[in-house]
Design an enzyme around this catalytic site. Structure first.
Site, short mmCIF file in Angstrom:
data_model
loop_
_atom_site.label_atom_id
_atom_site.label_comp_id
_atom_site.label_asym_id
_atom_site.label_seq_id
_atom_site.Cartn_x
_atom_site.Cartn_y
_atom_site.Cartn_z
N HIS A 1 2.86 4.98 -9.74
CA HIS A 1 1.30 4.84 -9.83
C HIS A 1 0.55 5.56 -9.84
O HIS A 1 0.81 6.65 -9.22
CB HIS A 1 1.72 4.19 -7.84
CG HIS A 1 2.15 3.00 -8.58
ND1 HIS A 1 3.57 3.07 -7.72
CD2 HIS A 1 1.85 1.53 -8.69
CE1 HIS A 1 3.90 2.02 -7.52
NE2 HIS A 1 3.32 0.68 -8.67
N LYS B 1 -3.27 5.45 -5.43
CA LYS B 1 -2.85 4.50 -4.53
C LYS B 1 -2.30 4.84 -2.97
O LYS B 1 -2.04 6.54 -3.06
CB LYS B 1 -1.54 4.22 -5.08
CG LYS B 1 -0.37 3.15 -4.68
CD LYS B 1 0.72 2.39 -5.35
CE LYS B 1 1.47 0.92 -3.96
NZ LYS B 1 0.65 0.26 -4.33
#
Ligand SMILES: NC(=O)c1ccc[n+]([C@@H]2O[C@H](COP(=O)([O-])OP(=O)(O)OC[C@H]3O[C@@H](n4cnc5c(N)ncnc54)[C@H](OP(=O)(O)O)[C@@H]3O)[C@@H](O)[C@H]2O)c1
Length: 251
Positions: free
Chosen positions: A153, A157
């Site tokens: 990600h 995040k």
């Protein structure tokens, strides 16, 4: 259907709004930001572009004329500030927000006794189908197979491992009773602006590796999924729902 987006200035919230603006089956009734956010009082176009003149507000309790809330904030603010307000508003809530604790989940279940609540860490229908494929595959692996999950990600995040990786691990464990959670290692990679990738690796001791991968390159699937799920949730009775319930209704 009139939607209120909570967390309208965030990455997911603003994407859902852009998606709502392109459609004629739903309308944006409220765009709600955190109290103190710089965009409160400005028009939504200042965040999402386009020409949406809807003024950004900072209080869920002012959203009296919507049919459903979509919450895209963070677990902490949801539990501390928003959950009591949703209870008070008594309207269906779609929770996109992730990273709740087991204790939080009990409180969300309690909310779902009063109104329809949809909660899922990933609104992509294709991801749901990907997990179904994995459930089938994991039921057939040999005893000498190791399982690894690698998730990638963007570097902003907050949670690791991702809610989706935990969901995949849970599905694998439930689909093969020989496997326990501690047998599945999850590696989290955070970098740049990777939208989201989940890789599941089955490696056995006969020199074979089978890899399954789901990858998204924009938030489009999540934004579209959130709206479809919201349309479905407003038709449900009180209760806690997830993608399994939604997809089972797909036929
Ligand atoms: N279910 C899915 O398919 C899916 C997909 C993607 C992401 N997610 C999850 O959705 C959540 C949001 O992700 P994101 O990438 O959009 O994060 P983000 O860009 O950090 O957005 C979160 C937004 O929530 C706002 N916020 C915080 N407290 C608030 C409050 N009390 N009222 C209103 N707004 C508030 C923040 O505003 P400030 O900047 O002012 O603090 C920020 O704009 C995360 O939990 C993420 O894991 C779920």
């Amino acid at each position: 259907m009139k939607i209120a987006i909570v967390g309208c200035t965030g990455r997911l919230g603003s994407n859902i709004i852009k998606n709502v603006m392109r459609r004629d089956d739903v309308s944006l009734q409220y765009a709600i930001a955190r109290r103190g956010n710089q965009y409160v009082g400005q028009s939504m176009s200042s965040v999402a572009g386009g020409n949406c003149q809807l003024e950004i507000i900072d209080d869920i309790c002012k959203a009296v004329e919507c049919d459903v809330f979509i919450d895209c904030t963070n677990a902490e603010t949801f539990m501390r500030d928003s959950l009591p307000k949703y209870k008070q508003m008594n309207k269906p809530v779609v929770i996109a927000t992730t990273a709740f604790s087991a204790q939080d989940l009990e409180k969300i279940k309690d909310l779902a006794e009063q109104l329809p609540v949809f909660m899922e860490g990933n609104f992509s229908v294709a991801l749901h189908d990907f997990i179904d494929t994995l459930k089938f595959a994991v039921g057939r692996i040999s005893e000498d197979t190791d399982i690894q999950i690698v998730e990638y990600h963007h570097n902003l995040k907050l949670d690791a491992p991702s809610g989706t990786a935990l969901m995949i691990r849970d599905a694998l464990v439930k689909a093969n009773h020989r496997i326990t959670e501690d047998m599945i290692n999850i590696s989290s990679v955070r970098g740049g602006n990777i939208f989201g990738e989940h890789e599941v690796i089955f490696a056995n001791c006969k020199d074979e590796v089978t890899t399954y991968k789901h990858q998204v390159s924009s938030r489009e699937a999540f934004a579209d999924g959130a709206i479809e799920v919201a349309k479905w949730t407003v038709k449900q009775q009180c209760g806690l729902y997830n993608m399994d319930d939604f997809c089972a209704d797909r036929g």
